[in-house]
Design a protein around this motif. Structure first.
Motif: not given
Length: 447
Positions: A302-307, A319-323, A312-317
């Protein structure tokens, strides 16, 4: 295929796809018995009839056979989850015969569990495990069409900490030396988005403090294996666990940073299974009841998204598979949403102001000038009767701020007189003495 009588009722004995079936038809009439036999053969071809083969006859035996067969294909955590659900089922049903587990018996189990306050989701998981046990014995197909799951309400499970709650949690964790292992684990999770299982399975060889990297090699699924850079807080927490391991003599590369501990004895070759007791004590002391360790993952995403970190960077950190999963973990707070919408409104107002200012500069020499007195401009324009709509549309106001009173004939009034302006019309009604009879409205335009 064969029919015979036992007592006064007919029985059927037949084989389908190499499987033998022996069933009582429950009738004394030969023609009816033949019809039931044909129906049984058809159902057996669809897999809706249990075979006459030696296998588990009672629930406890069937459960043991199911778990033994599942160990070859599933992870230990999956087996543990199945066994947790089966404990409740075995306590309720007891070691009854599998033939006694009917759709009515399962419905009664659902009703009893629901009356005791169990969630619908929990009850459905129990029935799901029972269905897999019966399916392994070939007895579920006949019940599948008659067993219904309870409705589940889709509610967000996780939550994200506010900055004040996060500070209170970590300050409280640092105050008790007995919570050091769970405190360091929480700091690592809150700065890397690692899952609890990923933190517990970290080995010494998975951490590179020189390059400031951590390698996730054990996760919920294979696609979540990844490399995560470490910030200063995460490095400090991992360094504390490495120093603790050195004091305990756990210096091999394959030793776990969070080793298993039972009765005060550490086993560095095995990962820690649970830290529930310490975590519950910590969160209660911090005033955060029902806050899960996994919610730290929600917090960091959540904090990364607010920043404004790219998806694609969030998914890499993380390890998510989908939106969809990314949206599930990202709890954008209402303050961040309000700031984003306020910034959008301010940007649009700025664009509108720049556009109007440029238009004013272009036409500043054509229109009448007015002094900048900080208020309204007492500029009175009388429009001729022959003025067309196109010519009225091209009118511009001058001054700073650009505002004026326009006298517009009511029958020829057009709201497009000034582009981008807000017009407030005030009708005079009938003309009075001394006033122009062709004018019957006053429109105030302010950009």
């Amino acid at each position: 295929m064969s029919l015979w009588k036992r007592g006064r009722q007919y029985w059927a004995d037949f084989t389908v796809d190499g499987r033998r079936y022996r069933k009582r038809l429950g009738t004394t009439n030969l023609q009816t018995a033949r019809q039931k036999e044909r129906q049984l053969i058809e159902d057996a071809g669809l897999g809706a009839v249990a075979t006459h083969a030696r296998g588990p006859k009672r629930l406890f035996e069937a459960v043991d056979a199911y778990i033994d067969g599942k160990r070859l294909h599933c992870s230990p955590r999956t087996i543990e989850f199945e066994e947790e659900r089966l404990i409740t089922l075995k306590r309720y049903f007891g070691d009854i015969a599998l033939t006694a587990i009917t759709a009515k018996a399962i419905a009664e189990y659902q009703r009893t569990r629901h009356d005791k306050g169990a969630a619908n989701r929990t009850i459905n998981m129990d029935v799901g495990v029972l269905s897999r046990v019966l399916k392994a014995c070939g007895r579920w197909r006949a019940l599948a069409d008659h067993v219904r799951n309870l409705p589940e309400r889709q509610r967000p499970v996780g939550r994200a900490l506010t900055p004040e709650e996060r500070k209170r949690l970590f300050d409280c964790a640092a105050s008790n030396p007995e919570w050091e292992h769970v405190y360091c684990a929480a700091v690592v999770a809150a700065n890397t988005s690692m899952r609890p299982v990923e933190v517990k399975h970290l080995r010494r060889r998975d951490v590179d403090l020189v390059k400031r990297l951590v390698y996730v090699r054990r996760s919920k699924n294979e696609t979540s294996h990844r490399v995560i850079p470490l910030n200063a807080s995460a490095i400090e927490a991992i360094a504390r666990m490495l120093a603790r391991a050195d004091l305990l003599g756990h210096t091999e590369p394959d030793h776990f940073l969070w080793p298993a501990c039972q009765w005060g004895r550490y086993d560095p070759a095995q990962p820690m299974l649970k830290w529930d007791t310490a975590w519950r004590a910590l969160r209660d002391a911090a005033g955060l009841p029902r806050f899960r360790f996994h919610d730290l993952r929600h917090t960091v995403i959540t904090e990364l998204a607010e920043l404004g970190v790219a998806d694609h960077v969030l998914e890499s950190i993380s390890g998510h598979l989908s939106r969809r999963m990314l949206e599930h973990y990202s709890h954008i707070r209402i303050d961040a949403k309000r700031q984003a919408l306020d910034a959008l409104d301010a940007a649009r107002r700025g664009e509108a102001g720049d556009g109007n200012e440029s238009e004013k500069d272009k036409t500043n020499g054509d229109g009448p000038e007015a002094p900048n007195n900080g208020g309204e401009i007492p500029l009175l324009l009388t429009l001729a009767e022959g003025l067309t709509s196109q010519s009225r549309h091209s009118l511009r106001l001058a001054g700073s701020p650009p505002s004026a009173k326009l006298l517009i004939p009511l029958e020829r009034r057009d709201v497009r007189v000034v582009e981008g302006a807000r017009l407030e019309s005030v009708c005079r009604g009938n003309s009075t003495e001394g006033s122009n009879p062709s004018l019957s409205a006053i429109a105030r335009a302010r950009i």
